[in-house]
Design an enzyme around this catalytic site. Structure first.
Site, PDB file in Angstrom:
ATOM      1  N   GLU A 165       0.852  -1.202   0.000  1.00 13.46           N
ATOM      2  CA  GLU A 165       0.000   0.000   0.000  1.00 13.46           C
ATOM      3  C   GLU A 165       0.887   1.251   0.000  1.00 13.46           C
ATOM      4  OE1 GLU A 165      -2.273  -0.071   3.586  1.00 13.46           O
ATOM      5  OE2 GLU A 165      -3.482   1.703   3.094  1.00 13.46           O
ATOM      6  N   LYS A 186      -9.268   2.355  -2.215  1.00 12.15           N
ATOM      7  CA  LYS A 186      -9.561   1.706  -0.928  1.00 12.15           C
ATOM      8  C   LYS A 186     -10.914   2.151  -0.383  1.00 12.15           C
ATOM      9  CE  LYS A 186      -7.182   0.930   3.536  1.00 12.15           C
ATOM     10  NZ  LYS A 186      -5.957   1.286   4.307  1.00 12.15           N
ATOM     11  N   CYS A 224      -5.363  -3.451   2.656  1.00 13.50           N
ATOM     12  CA  CYS A 224      -5.235  -3.408   4.118  1.00 13.50           C
ATOM     13  C   CYS A 224      -6.578  -3.558   4.852  1.00 13.50           C
ATOM     14  CB  CYS A 224      -4.504  -2.127   4.519  1.00 13.50           C
ATOM     15  SG  CYS A 224      -3.779  -2.199   6.193  1.00 13.50           S
TER      16      CYS A 224
END
Lengths: 281, 281
Positions: A51, A122, A155
């Protein structure tokens, strides 16, 4: 593996666990390129990076992020990775700080020999990310490629079972996870990382291959936990977990189309056929 | 624990891992009663027993099941457990073979000092269960009791992330899991059981306490894997995993209302507030 699938293509995945440096985009791109070339030389064709691999993670201010984030495609980092993928005839998934019309997203680029394939933003923002980034607005895309059907999660997305369920039901076979895992509250630092438990469960419950590339190091006081992992569609590790502190590259060779047989558990049960959508509401 | 919750009630849970004998309802009820009394003497107030604890699991025929299954409430096993709960002022969740209007369900009874509280019928049937049982038709009830809000899942139900998500979103704090876990395909028998990985992930992702009572032994050639487990709402084990082959009783004392604080991860994140229901479809 069954007779019907054994002639389907395999792909070697590499997850590159390294330590990006906050604010040093050029140095990070150079570090990425060196490691991508190394993984390519070892036979990897699908390469996953952490990330925010170009920018680092712990921003001091929105101004700092604004100076680092770039468009996807078209920005410095995106074009660098697209050129590398084209040159080496490989596919790359990397977290990048994205700027788009004055907004910022914690994104991942997916690029291949043909250039930019797609972008994922995300959906679930962790902690202070909420101060700097917009929540993702591109849904959960699945990219149909010669390698197989690829989805992306970043994540904290992995804390939501819906992420993997939706991707699997939309046809994904392999989920690439650029991540910057941090210690969870109540986590015994010597125990297996909860992130690894969550992704093994998701791979097993959904019959998905999952490739997680985490970062390492301590940035502005924030530790990251390494332990990158490549997981079979049965839920069992194929490679890793990687070291908790050191850089490392994990490799595994998979046949993405095997998910079809791995989702059929026995003559009575298959993961998706057994869902009780009449009850889940 | 926060100042607001520290005066809320705690409860000691016991998970009884034992070996029911196929077809021996009276002997199984006697074995259950002896272990329930022992757990009560150790302070347990919520006691979880395995799946099909009164009948055994590997039926040879529908006729064999028909001779064992009984109504809930009203049948021999249900009334025995209700009387025991009333006498000891405790709550019991136990898997039972249920007969209802000529149909059979792989069910769990929930009973307490007040008698029969409710019934859950397994939604997701595993393997040859499909030959003998109907799929559950009572949804995923949550029972509001003086102990806390209790949900139930049975064995293969735990392979579906939706089971725990739905129960948590309906207000459950503690999930009791009567189970008869069998070895999964591709499972290394020396590795941690995938069932344990799945339930730790579910507890963490949903902020739920989960208490799994498995059986042990080999019945008509079918091995069961033990490894009963009581899991904190953070996802970490509070007791267990129990032995893979031996009988064992696990104990843990929890405060069910703590789920509210455990679901709030930091000043920015809470498990349910962060869900992207706009995306999940």
């Amino acid at each position: 593996m069954t007779p019907e699938t054994e002639d389907k293509p395999t792909v070697t995945i590499a997850c590159i666990q390294f330590e990006p440096i906050i604010g040093q985009v050029e140095a990070n791109l150079a570090a990425i390129e060196e490691r991508v070339r190394r993984a390519h030389a070892r036979g990897a064709r699908l390469i996953v990076l952490p990330e925010l691999a170009d920018s680092g993670y712990v921003f001091d201010s929105s101004e700092e992020l604004a100076a680092l984030a770039q468009p996807i495609p078209g920005g410095r980092s995106a074009e660098h990775l697209c050129a590398l993928a084209r040159e080496l005839d490989i596919y790359i998934v990397s977290g990048l700080a994205e700027a788009a019309e004055g907004r910022f997203y914690n994104s991942a680029i997916f690029c291949g020999p043909e250039g930019h394939i797609g972008t994922y933003r995300k959906l679930h923002l962790w902690g202070r990310e909420n101060l700097f980034f917009e929540k993702g607005d591109l849904g959960l895309p699945v990219f149909d490629t010669p390698l197989g059907r690829i989805g992306i999660a970043i994540c904290y997305d992995g804390w939501f079972p819906e992420t993997f369920r939706q991707l699997a039901m939309k046809g994904a076979e392999v989920i690439c996870v650029p991540t910057n895992w941090v210690p969870m509250p109540d986590q015994d630092p010597k125990a297996e990382a909860m992130s690894n438990i969550l992704h093994k469960a998701a791979a097993h419950s959904n019959g998905l291959f999952i490739a997680c590339a985490d970062r390492v190091g301590i940035e502005r006081g924030q530790p990251f936990i390494g332990q990158s992992l490549i997981i079979d569609a049965t839920g069992w590790p194929l490679a890793g977990p990687a070291d908790r502190e050191q850089e490392e590259i994990l490799y595994a060779t998979i046949r993405p189309s095997d998910v079809a047989t791995k989702r059929k558990l026995n003559e009575f049960n298959d993961i998706f056929g057994d869902r009780r959508s009449d009850v889940y509401g």
